[in-house]
Scaffold this active site. Structure first.
Site, PDB file in Angstrom:
ATOM      1  N   GLN A  17      33.798  33.674  38.242  1.00 16.58           N
ATOM      2  CA  GLN A  17      32.567  34.205  37.691  1.00 16.58           C
ATOM      3  C   GLN A  17      32.481  35.635  37.112  1.00 16.58           C
ATOM      4  O   GLN A  17      32.182  36.229  36.186  1.00 16.58           O
ATOM      5  CB  GLN A  17      31.361  34.132  38.495  1.00 16.58           C
ATOM      6  N   GLU A 139      30.878  35.691  45.760  1.00 14.68           N
ATOM      7  CA  GLU A 139      29.772  36.218  45.705  1.00 14.68           C
ATOM      8  C   GLU A 139      29.030  36.826  46.915  1.00 14.68           C
ATOM      9  O   GLU A 139      28.484  37.719  47.206  1.00 14.68           O
ATOM     10  CB  GLU A 139      28.785  35.339  44.820  1.00 14.68           C
ATOM     11  N   ASP A 168      28.974  38.672  41.622  1.00 13.05           N
ATOM     12  CA  ASP A 168      29.778  38.333  40.316  1.00 13.05           C
ATOM     13  C   ASP A 168      29.569  39.014  39.296  1.00 13.05           C
ATOM     14  O   ASP A 168      30.053  39.750  38.733  1.00 13.05           O
ATOM     15  CB  ASP A 168      29.891  37.050  40.492  1.00 13.05           C
ATOM     16  N   GLY A 247       9.846  50.526  45.306  1.00 10.81           N
ATOM     17  CA  GLY A 247       9.820  51.929  44.817  1.00 10.81           C
ATOM     18  C   GLY A 247       8.493  52.580  45.587  1.00 10.81           C
ATOM     19  O   GLY A 247       8.313  52.001  46.639  1.00 10.81           O
ATOM     20  N   GLY A 248       7.932  53.321  44.631  1.00 12.78           N
ATOM     21  CA  GLY A 248       6.921  54.230  45.549  1.00 12.78           C
ATOM     22  C   GLY A 248       5.496  53.653  45.048  1.00 12.78           C
ATOM     23  O   GLY A 248       4.578  54.073  45.647  1.00 12.78           O
TER      24      GLY A 248
HETATM   25  N1  COA Z   1      50.131  30.778  35.481  1.00 16.45           N
HETATM   26  C1  COA Z   1      50.693  30.773  36.758  1.00 16.45           C
HETATM   27  N2  COA Z   1      50.391  31.155  37.731  1.00 16.45           N
HETATM   28  C2  COA Z   1      48.747  31.718  37.763  1.00 16.45           C
HETATM   29  C3  COA Z   1      48.318  31.663  36.289  1.00 16.45           C
HETATM   30  C4  COA Z   1      48.578  31.171  35.334  1.00 16.45           C
HETATM   31  N3  COA Z   1      48.199  31.155  34.051  1.00 16.45           N
HETATM   32  N4  COA Z   1      46.888  32.103  36.745  1.00 16.45           N
HETATM   33  C5  COA Z   1      46.914  32.208  38.067  1.00 16.45           C
HETATM   34  N5  COA Z   1      47.942  32.148  38.537  1.00 16.45           N
HETATM   35  C6  COA Z   1      48.243  32.198  39.912  1.00 16.45           C
HETATM   36  C7  COA Z   1      48.017  33.656  40.739  1.00 16.45           C
HETATM   37  O1  COA Z   1      49.301  34.345  40.185  1.00 16.45           O
HETATM   38  C8  COA Z   1      48.138  33.290  42.121  1.00 16.45           C
HETATM   39  O2  COA Z   1      49.349  33.243  42.608  1.00 16.45           O
HETATM   40  P1  COA Z   1      49.953  33.743  43.909  1.00 16.45           P
HETATM   41  O3  COA Z   1      48.789  33.601  44.961  1.00 16.45           O
HETATM   42  O4  COA Z   1      51.227  32.889  44.128  1.00 16.45           O
HETATM   43  O5  COA Z   1      50.087  35.216  43.639  1.00 16.45           O
HETATM   44  C9  COA Z   1      47.300  32.238  41.908  1.00 16.45           C
HETATM   45  O6  COA Z   1      47.339  31.583  40.659  1.00 16.45           O
HETATM   46  C10 COA Z   1      45.802  32.032  42.698  1.00 16.45           C
HETATM   47  O7  COA Z   1      45.335  33.197  42.053  1.00 16.45           O
HETATM   48  P2  COA Z   1      44.018  33.567  43.099  1.00 16.45           P
HETATM   49  O8  COA Z   1      43.184  34.638  42.304  1.00 16.45           O
HETATM   50  O9  COA Z   1      44.593  33.959  44.514  1.00 16.45           O
HETATM   51  O10 COA Z   1      43.040  32.395  43.251  1.00 16.45           O
HETATM   52  P3  COA Z   1      42.191  31.573  44.380  1.00 16.45           P
HETATM   53  O11 COA Z   1      41.647  30.753  44.108  1.00 16.45           O
HETATM   54  O12 COA Z   1      43.101  31.643  45.735  1.00 16.45           O
HETATM   55  O13 COA Z   1      41.009  32.590  44.922  1.00 16.45           O
HETATM   56  C11 COA Z   1      39.349  34.477  44.545  1.00 16.45           C
HETATM   57  C12 COA Z   1      40.007  33.147  44.305  1.00 16.45           C
HETATM   58  C13 COA Z   1      38.133  34.477  43.528  1.00 16.45           C
HETATM   59  C14 COA Z   1      38.788  34.225  45.734  1.00 16.45           C
HETATM   60  C15 COA Z   1      40.317  35.628  44.331  1.00 16.45           C
HETATM   61  O14 COA Z   1      40.889  35.460  42.923  1.00 16.45           O
HETATM   62  C16 COA Z   1      39.654  36.958  44.251  1.00 16.45           C
HETATM   63  O15 COA Z   1      39.344  37.387  45.426  1.00 16.45           O
HETATM   64  N6  COA Z   1      39.371  37.536  43.175  1.00 16.45           N
HETATM   65  C17 COA Z   1      38.874  39.046  43.356  1.00 16.45           C
HETATM   66  C18 COA Z   1      37.554  38.843  43.734  1.00 16.45           C
HETATM   67  C19 COA Z   1      36.648  38.302  42.714  1.00 16.45           C
HETATM   68  O16 COA Z   1      36.713  38.343  41.478  1.00 16.45           O
HETATM   69  N7  COA Z   1      35.796  37.381  43.298  1.00 16.45           N
HETATM   70  C20 COA Z   1      34.801  36.620  42.594  1.00 16.45           C
HETATM   71  C21 COA Z   1      35.080  35.389  41.844  1.00 16.45           C
HETATM   72  S1  COA Z   1      33.751  34.890  41.155  1.00 16.45           S
END
Ligand code: COA
Length: 415
Positions: A17, A139, A168, A247-248
């Site tokens: 998101q 979030e 988010d 607020g106030g």
């Molecule tokens: N091709 C190949 N690999 C890809 C890719 C693509 N096109 N797009 C993503 N990936 C890989 C990433 O490189 C990562 O690999 P790695 O862990 O081996 O380095 C993997 O996919 C997963 O990415 P990640 O961001 O860790 O996803 P997740 O599902 O485990 O975590 C979140 C999701 C949201 C918790 C995490 O991305 C996060 O904390 N993001 C920052 C904060 C944020 O935006 N949070 C709110 C989300 S609404």
């Protein structure tokens, strides 16, 4: 008509998101947003909370309007070569991977700068530098870590998260502003830069008034507009203030006619000082206009709950819309509690483009929230979200790849 961000190309590596909210806004202002997704899967939200089997979810469609989608395995050697071309082709890379994911892919800030010194690299992370910088965040974690949950809810209940996605979507908004500023600064420096919006920071920014109150509380030990005053107790941290105004001008949520059966038959009412006389007249308490216990804002502070109860006594005889109409005749600020059902049907929101109906090839018509920011010279037309990989061939051709090369990438399952 031309649009504000015409000519800006965004390499959109975002998912879920926070990041997609940011790039969707940029797309609405005219940027060409190319969303890079994993072949076969795509953004995880495509399949989350689905209401129709095998069709992109509303979660996905409502956050990815006006974008193009390409599939690319960016961990594969050939895929990385394509990504390098995309980095050269675009102005801004936006990502919200877990910390370190882009570096692990081999695309450090230094590497990206080598490939395109003008590129702006914009990231959402859960936390900024510090003890939690390596943590994944969603979030509600951000709402809790940014001060929103500890200050939301009622005094006698647990911390509460809010339905507004301030962690988010709020951080996506912050990031979008950072990107536009970096694009502006690039005009003079000729250089790209890194933009970071941490979710904890974004939530804390939106909770600015609560840090204000923390310092007021530390100094005065009491906050007279809070519901804890005068009968309850204050501790050392800003307490949950129920529905008190931030607020106030003191406010509260009060019942209206039909509250027994309609969970949204309520009104937010504000005892704005300049219209105190009008308030007293409307609710049938003209004696409060001159009574020393009620005549000034200061005198009213220990009696706020009694005053809200008297207003409620009057509003319970009116629907929330009748009460609002009557109060507004006298410039008394208030607002109905509107349900999503009511908002979806509201004609003025449809007319302004804040609620839009979008046609999608596999799901048919659905409702979405359009661009809440209106620019007079850059109108927004909301178009549907892309299907997974819908624009892969088109974008790869723009990068100069021939049909044979694209076919080879497909055979290798890189796209
Ligand atoms: N091709 C190949 N690999 C890809 C890719 C693509 N096109 N797009 C993503 N990936 C890989 C990433 O490189 C990562 O690999 P790695 O862990 O081996 O380095 C993997 O996919 C997963 O990415 P990640 O961001 O860790 O996803 P997740 O599902 O485990 O975590 C979140 C999701 C949201 C918790 C995490 O991305 C996060 O904390 N993001 C920052 C904060 C944020 O935006 N949070 C709110 C989300 S609404």
């Amino acid at each position: 008509m031309a649009r504000a961000l015409d000519g800006v190309r965004i390499l959109d590596f975002t998912h879920v998101q926070s990041g997609p909210t940011c790039t969707q806004l940029l797309a609405w202002f005219g940027a060409d947003v190319i969303k890079v997704e994993r072949a076969g899967h795509g953004d995880i939200t495509r399949e989350q909370l689905r209401d129709i089997p095998d069709v992109d979810s509303l979660y996905f469609t409502m956050l990815n309007h006006n974008k193009r989608s390409i599939t690319l395995d960016t961990k594969n050697k050939t895929g990385k070569a394509v990504l390098e071309k995309l980095i050269g082709y675009c102005d801004v890379l936006v990502e919200n991977f877990a910390p370190g994911a882009l570096d692990r892919m081999g695309f450090t800030w230094e590497r990206i700068q080598q490939l395109n010194p003008k590129m702006i690299v914009a990231s959402v992370k859960g936390f900024g530098p510090g003890p939690y910088e390596d943590c994944k965040v969603y979030e509600n974690v951000a709402q809790c870590a940014g001060g929103a949950a500890s200050t939301t809810g009622f005094d006698d209940g647990p911390p509460l998260v809010t339905g507004a996605q301030i962690g988010d979507s709020g951080t996506g908004l912050h990031l979008a502003l950072g990107i536009v500023c970096a694009l502006y600064q690039r005009k003079t420096t000729g250089r790209g830069q890194r933009v970071l919006a941490a979710m904890q920071d974004g939530v804390l920014n939106l909770c600015r008034v609560k840090l204000r109150d923390q310092q007021r509380l530390a100094r005065n030990k009491v906050m007279k507009e809070y519901p804890q005053y005068p009968k309850g107790k204050f501790g050392s941290a800003v307490p949950r203030a129920g529905n008190a105004s931030g607020g106030g001008q003191p406010g509260w949520i009060i019942k209206c006619k039909g509250w027994e059966t309609d969970p949204n038959a309520y009104l937010y009412f504000i005892t704005q000082a300049p219209v105190w006389k009008e308030i007293c007249n409307v609710i049938g308490k003209p004696e409060w206009i001159t009574d020393h216990d009620y005549a000034t804002p200061h005198a009213r502070l220990p009696r706020l709950m009694e005053i809200f109860a008297a207003v409620e006594h009057w509003t319970m005889t009116k629907t929330k819309f009748e009460a609002m109409e009557e109060f507004n005749k006298h410039d008394i600020p208030c607002g109905p509690i509107l349900s999503m059902e009511e908002l979806a049907a509201e004609p003025s929101l449809r007319a302004s483009g804040t609620i839009v109906e979008v046609e999608h090839p596999t799901r048919g018509k659905y409702l979405s929230v359009g661009n809440p920011i209106k620019l007079s010279d850059s109108p927004t037309e909301v178009t549907r979200s892309p299907l997974l990989g819908e624009h892969t061939d088109e974008v790869l051709a723009e990068l100069g790849l021939g049909a044979d090369e694209i076919a080879a990438l497909r055979a290798e399952k890189v796209i």
